[in-house]
Design a protein around this motif. Structure first.
Motif, PDB file in Angstrom:
ATOM      1  N   PRO A  45       5.101  12.793  55.740  1.00 46.09           N
ATOM      2  CA  PRO A  45       5.724  13.132  54.457  1.00 46.09           C
ATOM      3  C   PRO A  45       7.200  13.455  54.652  1.00 46.09           C
ATOM      4  CG  PRO A  45       4.530  15.018  55.300  1.00 46.09           C
ATOM      5  CD  PRO A  45       4.236  13.872  56.239  1.00 46.09           C
ATOM      6  N   ASP A  46       7.944  13.437  53.565  1.00 48.48           N
ATOM      7  CA  ASP A  46       9.333  13.867  53.634  1.00 48.48           C
ATOM      8  C   ASP A  46       9.376  15.364  53.902  1.00 48.48           C
ATOM      9  OD1 ASP A  46      10.376  11.647  50.968  1.00 48.48           O
ATOM     10  OD2 ASP A  46      10.395  11.365  53.139  1.00 48.48           O
ATOM     11  N   PRO A  47      10.347  15.833  54.684  1.00 49.60           N
ATOM     12  CA  PRO A  47      10.438  17.272  54.958  1.00 49.60           C
ATOM     13  C   PRO A  47      10.835  18.023  53.694  1.00 49.60           C
ATOM     14  CG  PRO A  47      12.377  16.144  55.793  1.00 49.60           C
ATOM     15  CD  PRO A  47      11.427  15.073  55.328  1.00 49.60           C
ATOM     16  N   PRO A  48      10.654  19.337  53.687  1.00 53.21           N
ATOM     17  CA  PRO A  48      11.056  20.125  52.514  1.00 53.21           C
ATOM     18  C   PRO A  48      12.566  20.073  52.333  1.00 53.21           C
ATOM     19  CG  PRO A  48      10.438  21.548  54.337  1.00 53.21           C
ATOM     20  CD  PRO A  48      10.057  20.163  54.740  1.00 53.21           C
ATOM     21  N   PRO A  49      13.054  20.367  51.134  1.00 53.07           N
ATOM     22  CA  PRO A  49      14.496  20.354  50.897  1.00 53.07           C
ATOM     23  C   PRO A  49      15.203  21.480  51.644  1.00 53.07           C
ATOM     24  CG  PRO A  49      13.343  21.269  49.015  1.00 53.07           C
ATOM     25  CD  PRO A  49      12.276  20.732  49.930  1.00 53.07           C
ATOM     26  N   VAL A  50      16.524  21.426  51.639  1.00 53.99           N
ATOM     27  CA  VAL A  50      17.320  22.477  52.274  1.00 53.99           C
ATOM     28  C   VAL A  50      16.915  23.833  51.698  1.00 53.99           C
ATOM     29  CG1 VAL A  50      19.649  23.409  52.533  1.00 53.99           C
ATOM     30  CG2 VAL A  50      19.248  20.949  52.796  1.00 53.99           C
ATOM     31  N   GLU A  51      16.727  24.801  52.594  1.00 55.77           N
ATOM     32  CA  GLU A  51      16.231  26.112  52.197  1.00 55.77           C
ATOM     33  C   GLU A  51      17.247  27.189  52.563  1.00 55.77           C
ATOM     34  OE1 GLU A  51      12.880  27.432  54.438  1.00 55.77           O
ATOM     35  OE2 GLU A  51      12.143  28.733  52.833  1.00 55.77           O
ATOM     36  N   THR A  52      17.390  28.180  51.713  1.00 58.71           N
ATOM     37  CA  THR A  52      18.262  29.324  51.984  1.00 58.71           C
ATOM     38  C   THR A  52      17.426  30.454  52.571  1.00 58.71           C
ATOM     39  OG1 THR A  52      19.771  28.749  50.192  1.00 58.71           O
ATOM     40  CG2 THR A  52      19.834  31.011  50.995  1.00 58.71           C
ATOM     41  N   VAL A  53      17.863  30.962  53.722  1.00 60.81           N
ATOM     42  CA  VAL A  53      17.145  32.025  54.420  1.00 60.81           C
ATOM     43  C   VAL A  53      18.099  33.204  54.612  1.00 60.81           C
ATOM     44  CG1 VAL A  53      15.871  32.657  56.506  1.00 60.81           C
ATOM     45  CG2 VAL A  53      15.723  30.321  55.619  1.00 60.81           C
ATOM     46  N   ARG A  54      17.626  34.379  54.322  1.00 61.10           N
ATOM     47  CA  ARG A  54      18.453  35.578  54.442  1.00 61.10           C
ATOM     48  C   ARG A  54      18.318  36.148  55.858  1.00 61.10           C
ATOM     49  NH1 ARG A  54      20.755  38.980  50.731  1.00 61.10           N
ATOM     50  NH2 ARG A  54      19.670  37.883  49.038  1.00 61.10           N
ATOM     51  N   THR A  55      19.455  36.454  56.476  1.00 62.98           N
ATOM     52  CA  THR A  55      19.460  37.026  57.812  1.00 62.98           C
ATOM     53  C   THR A  55      19.175  38.522  57.746  1.00 62.98           C
ATOM     54  OG1 THR A  55      21.820  37.562  57.809  1.00 62.98           O
ATOM     55  CG2 THR A  55      21.198  35.343  58.509  1.00 62.98           C
ATOM     56  N   GLY A  56      18.983  39.119  58.919  1.00 62.46           N
ATOM     57  CA  GLY A  56      18.711  40.544  58.972  1.00 62.46           C
ATOM     58  C   GLY A  56      19.859  41.393  58.476  1.00 62.46           C
ATOM     59  N   ASP A  57      21.093  40.847  58.532  1.00 59.16           N
ATOM     60  CA  ASP A  57      22.240  41.622  58.049  1.00 59.16           C
ATOM     61  C   ASP A  57      22.684  41.181  56.653  1.00 59.16           C
ATOM     62  OD1 ASP A  57      24.644  39.874  60.238  1.00 59.16           O
ATOM     63  OD2 ASP A  57      23.344  39.175  58.613  1.00 59.16           O
ATOM     64  N   GLY A  58      21.815  40.438  55.942  1.00 64.51           N
ATOM     65  CA  GLY A  58      22.072  40.148  54.539  1.00 64.51           C
ATOM     66  C   GLY A  58      22.756  38.837  54.229  1.00 64.51           C
ATOM     67  N   ARG A  59      23.171  38.070  55.231  1.00 60.63           N
ATOM     68  CA  ARG A  59      23.801  36.781  54.955  1.00 60.63           C
ATOM     69  C   ARG A  59      22.772  35.778  54.470  1.00 60.63           C
ATOM     70  NH1 ARG A  59      25.884  34.872  60.299  1.00 60.63           N
ATOM     71  NH2 ARG A  59      24.242  36.249  61.080  1.00 60.63           N
ATOM     72  N   LYS A  60      23.216  34.794  53.711  1.00 57.98           N
ATOM     73  CA  LYS A  60      22.356  33.713  53.251  1.00 57.98           C
ATOM     74  C   LYS A  60      22.768  32.425  53.960  1.00 57.98           C
ATOM     75  CE  LYS A  60      21.440  35.644  48.649  1.00 57.98           C
ATOM     76  NZ  LYS A  60      21.532  35.401  47.178  1.00 57.98           N
ATOM     77  N   LEU A  61      21.853  31.889  54.764  1.00 52.09           N
ATOM     78  CA  LEU A  61      22.126  30.681  55.536  1.00 52.09           C
ATOM     79  C   LEU A  61      21.242  29.547  55.036  1.00 52.09           C
ATOM     80  CD1 LEU A  61      22.225  32.201  59.143  1.00 52.09           C
ATOM     81  CD2 LEU A  61      24.088  31.987  57.487  1.00 52.09           C
ATOM     82  N   ARG A  62      21.775  28.328  55.081  1.00 53.62           N
ATOM     83  CA  ARG A  62      21.035  27.153  54.614  1.00 53.62           C
ATOM     84  C   ARG A  62      20.503  26.383  55.817  1.00 53.62           C
ATOM     85  NH1 ARG A  62      24.542  23.682  52.503  1.00 53.62           N
ATOM     86  NH2 ARG A  62      23.071  22.640  51.107  1.00 53.62           N
ATOM     87  N   PHE A  63      19.216  26.003  55.738  1.00 52.85           N
ATOM     88  CA  PHE A  63      18.570  25.285  56.829  1.00 52.85           C
ATOM     89  C   PHE A  63      18.029  23.948  56.342  1.00 52.85           C
ATOM     90  CE2 PHE A  63      18.390  28.008  60.540  1.00 52.85           C
ATOM     91  CZ  PHE A  63      18.775  29.227  60.011  1.00 52.85           C
ATOM     92  N   ARG A  64      18.262  22.928  57.159  1.00 53.14           N
ATOM     93  CA  ARG A  64      17.734  21.592  56.912  1.00 53.14           C
ATOM     94  C   ARG A  64      16.547  21.381  57.844  1.00 53.14           C
ATOM     95  NH1 ARG A  64      21.868  18.940  58.348  1.00 53.14           N
ATOM     96  NH2 ARG A  64      22.772  18.568  56.275  1.00 53.14           N
ATOM     97  N   TYR A  65      15.475  20.786  57.307  1.00 52.47           N
ATOM     98  CA  TYR A  65      14.277  20.531  58.101  1.00 52.47           C
ATOM     99  C   TYR A  65      14.153  19.042  58.409  1.00 52.47           C
ATOM    100  CZ  TYR A  65      12.841  25.280  57.004  1.00 52.47           C
ATOM    101  OH  TYR A  65      12.785  26.641  56.904  1.00 52.47           O
TER     102      TYR A  65
END
Length: 473
Positions: A45-65
């Motif tokens: 299947p196609d991987p999930p779309p880009v996801e935003t993940v919050r770091t332990g210090d509050g930053r929001k990072l985008r991840f590609r699968y």
């Protein structure tokens, strides 16, 4: 790698073609479709779309699968932080067999991403920071990161990436200086090999130790259970009379992971969790081979009814250590195609598990100690053999034959799984063939008795290494 520029796919024109097949760049989808057509495996299947993940210090990072098949046939799921220069940001990967459920592998990867990104190894240094120039300090007594390029060709010292933050060597030195007088352990590993690679957290008793040699391999079909050798097995027992062990393997491994979760850092626990998941798979795939009589019938009835975890549900923890040889040998090498980090982790986790089983009274002390010795030895021997195989692979890639393989006489062309019979500095003998020139780094790692799948060609009276496959220590 995140941030790197890839050519367009030669088939569909999509950007970011990561794979080259016969010098043809392909995107993940086209490459996966090609593998499906060639193997008959179900399309991925196609991987999930880009996801935003919050770091332990509050930053929001985008991840590609990404979801694809590795060249060895392993199902690979990767997550990488987007919009980052090469060598920076986070990157994780997990793997499963080619017939694994892709959604399950992806779900496992996403759990790991959230767990590890949510852990912060650095905190702001309020006394050293000034204005828009934040400084950082190590939050606890553990730190995990990457070693990267400084970004300046005139600077010889590397940079480090911790919590996704790029720090020069001087900054890292300043952070470490606050631990003056402390001891430290540095573990260097390929951070894309396995989730949590290089996180440390290894127990003191996981250091290398001398131990008697215990065979890792043998006749797989013979199994390790004494039931195989019993002459008086009663095959008349009804499968329905076999009661589920109390506690079962499923329950005991859950207890073990709960105990480890309470004492380990999140990245180190992720490594334990990954190895235990592979152990589950090995037990349920091959544990039945050690069964006989009513136990075999009980397992078969449950399995045929659709319970693919019948072995770990029906039987008790004594069966875990009986499978150590299978798991640490054939399974990790031939079924998982484990990375160097996974091989190290397998030795560490099974060693800890054996001791824990003995401490909890699930197996007798002598059995626990024998299993612990086997695990300690396996971690060292398997990673050594893996490194040896890498050296041979690079040597084979450098081999250039002066004639086409079809022009070499059959007696001078050998494809076989052969033992190493003699070792000299920079030279090896496989069976009665040799010497074969190899790097001294390879001969230093080799041991007489190891089996290697090789393709050898004799040209002008000299044997040359053409291809390398599995290494069985």
């Amino acid at each position: 790698m995140a941030g790197a520029t890839s050519p367009p796919c030669a088939q569909c024109g999509a950007t970011d073609a990561r794979t080259s097949l016969d010098d043809t760049p392909l995107c993940d989808r086209c490459f996966n479709d090609h593998i499906s057509r060639q193997t008959g495996w179900a399309p991925l299947p196609d991987p999930p779309p880009v996801e935003t993940v919050r770091t332990g210090d509050g930053r929001k990072l985008r991840f590609r699968y990404r979801l694809s098949w590795a060249p060895t046939g392993v199902l690979s799921a990767e997550a990488e932080q987007v919009d980052q220069p090469p060598g920076e940001g986070f990157r994780f990967s997990v793997s499963g067999e080619h017939d694994a459920d892709p959604d399950t592998v992806l779900a496992r990867l996403r759990r790991v991403v959230h767990r590890e990104v949510g852990r912060s190894y650095l905190v702001p240094d309020e006394f050293a920071s000034s204005g828009d120039d934040p400084r950082w300090m190590i939050a606890d007594d553990e730190v995990f990161g990457w070693i990267g390029w400084s970004g300046n060709a005139s600077v010889r010292e590397p940079a480090v990436v911790i919590d996704g933050r790029h720090l020069d060597w001087d900054e890292f030195g300043r952070m470490v200086a606050s631990f003056e007088g402390w001891q430290f352990r540095m573990v260097l590993s390929d951070n894309s090999d396995h989730v949590g690679a290089g996180t440390g957290g290894q127990d003191a008793d996981d250091a290398a130790e001398d131990a008697e040699v215990i065979s890792l391999f043998g006749d797989r079909a013979s199994g390790n259970n004494a039931a195989n050798d019993a002459d008086d097995v009663d095959d008349a027992g009804d499968a329905a009379d076999v009661a589920t062990a109390q506690p079962s393997i499923d329950e005991v491994l859950t207890y073990f992971l709960d105990d480890q979760n309470a004492r380990l850092s999140a990245p180190t626990y992720a490594r334990y969790e990954g190895i235990v998941e592979l152990l589950y798979h090995c037990l349920n795939s091959y544990g039945y081979e050690s069964l006989a009589g009513s136990e075999a019938k009980a397992w078969q009835a449950a399995f045929e009814s659709g319970d693919h975890r019948a072995f770990t549900r029906l039987f008790g923890p004594d069966r875990i250590v009986e499978m150590y040889g299978e798991f640490l040998g054939y399974f990790m090498l031939r079924k998982v195609f484990a990375s160097k980090q996974q091989l190290k982790d397998a030795g560490t986790v099974t060693k800890r598990l054996a001791r824990w089983l003995g401490e909890q009274g699930y197996v007798d002390p002598d059995t626990a100690e024998q299993a612990r010795t086997l695990a300690a030895q396996a971690g060292r021997r398997l990673t050594r053999a893996d490194e040896f195989g890498e050296h041979l692979f690079r040597q084979a890639q450098r081999t250039r034959l002066p004639v086409a393989p079809n022009d070499i006489p059959d007696e001078d062309w050998v494809e076989d799984h052969l033992p190493i019979t003699r070792i000299e500095d920079g030279r090896l003998w496989f069976g009665d063939l040799g010497p074969v020139q190899v790097p001294t780094s390879a001969s230093a790692l080799a041991e007489v008795g190891w089996y290697v799948t090789v393709v050898l060609a004799c040209v002008d009276g000299s044997w040359r290494l053409v291809e390398v496959g599995a290494v069985d220590p």
